[in-house]
Design a protein around this motif. Structure first.
Motif, short mmCIF file in Angstrom:
data_model
loop_
_atom_site.label_atom_id
_atom_site.label_comp_id
_atom_site.label_asym_id
_atom_site.label_seq_id
_atom_site.Cartn_x
_atom_site.Cartn_y
_atom_site.Cartn_z
N GLU A 48 0.77 -1.12 0.02
CA GLU A 48 0.09 0.11 -0.04
C GLU A 48 0.88 1.29 0.05
OE1 GLU A 48 -2.65 -0.25 3.43
OE2 GLU A 48 -3.68 -1.95 2.25
N GLU A 49 2.05 1.02 0.74
CA GLU A 49 2.69 2.41 0.71
C GLU A 49 3.58 2.65 -0.58
OE1 GLU A 49 5.45 1.90 4.02
OE2 GLU A 49 4.14 1.89 5.72
N GLU A 50 3.81 1.45 -1.20
CA GLU A 50 4.45 1.56 -2.44
C GLU A 50 3.27 2.16 -3.49
OE1 GLU A 50 5.98 -2.36 -3.82
OE2 GLU A 50 7.13 -2.39 -2.19
N GLU A 51 2.23 2.07 -3.59
CA GLU A 51 1.26 2.46 -4.52
C GLU A 51 1.10 4.13 -4.00
OE1 GLU A 51 -2.50 0.72 -3.96
OE2 GLU A 51 -1.54 -1.17 -4.30
N GLU A 52 0.98 5.01 -5.21
CA GLU A 52 0.85 6.19 -5.07
C GLU A 52 -0.73 6.75 -4.44
OE1 GLU A 52 1.74 8.73 -8.33
OE2 GLU A 52 3.55 7.32 -8.88
N GLU A 53 -0.52 7.50 -3.59
CA GLU A 53 -2.04 7.91 -2.95
C GLU A 53 -2.61 8.78 -3.87
OE1 GLU A 53 -2.35 9.34 0.89
OE2 GLU A 53 -0.72 7.94 1.84
N THR A 54 -3.89 8.68 -4.04
CA THR A 54 -4.46 9.56 -5.25
C THR A 54 -5.03 10.75 -4.49
OG1 THR A 54 -6.72 8.67 -4.10
CG2 THR A 54 -5.92 7.61 -6.33
N VAL A 55 -4.61 11.80 -5.35
CA VAL A 55 -4.81 13.15 -4.95
C VAL A 55 -6.14 13.59 -5.33
CG1 VAL A 55 -4.19 15.56 -5.19
CG2 VAL A 55 -2.63 13.57 -5.04
#
Length: 138
Positions: free
Chosen positions: A59-66
């Motif tokens: 989950e940390e590797e995935e970019e957080e959606t803005v």
């Protein structure tokens, strides 16, 4: 005593969790069986915690959606369309912070807050950002 009280008493008496039982301390076969069960449960807990850590790393590797709405609203707050609202809000903030610092306050508004000015600015930014947001979401 009502029906529900009787029912809850009956359920509490019949449930296996209603009584607390302790096993005798010692090297009885029941104690060794419990220890082996605890050890097996500990192994399962370790496996679960490793899986949870791997999931968290993924989950940390995935970019957080803005949220594009926030970006558009920030742009609109800086635009010419919302300049008057922003100017009034900033003036109000200066007055209120000056009053907090002990500088002279106008007698008209001794307990002033900037809620109204903030809502005007937020409304302006939302109105400006709405068409851009709809275009981006289509």
């Amino acid at each position: 005593m009502g029906f529900f009280d009787s029912w809850s008493d009956l359920v509490a008496a019949a449930s296996p969790w209603s009584a607390v039982e302790a096993e005798a301390v010692g090297s009885t076969p029941a104690a060794s069986e419990a220890e082996t069960k605890d050890a097996a449960a500990g192994d399962e807990n370790e496996d679960e915690s490793k899986e949870e850590q791997e999931e968290e790393e993924e989950e940390e590797e995935e970019e957080e959606t803005v949220d594009p709405k926030e970006k558009f609203e920030e742009e609109c707050k800086e635009s010419k369309a919302c300049a008057p609202s922003k100017h009034h809000f900033e003036e109000c903030v200066e007055r209120v912070t000056a009053a907090d610092e002990g500088k002279p306050v106008s007698k008209k508004h001794p307990n002033e807050d900037c809620v109204e000015e903030f809502f005007h600015l937020a409304h302006c930014a939302s109105q400006c950002a709405a068409p851009k947001l709809w275009a981006a979401l289509k």
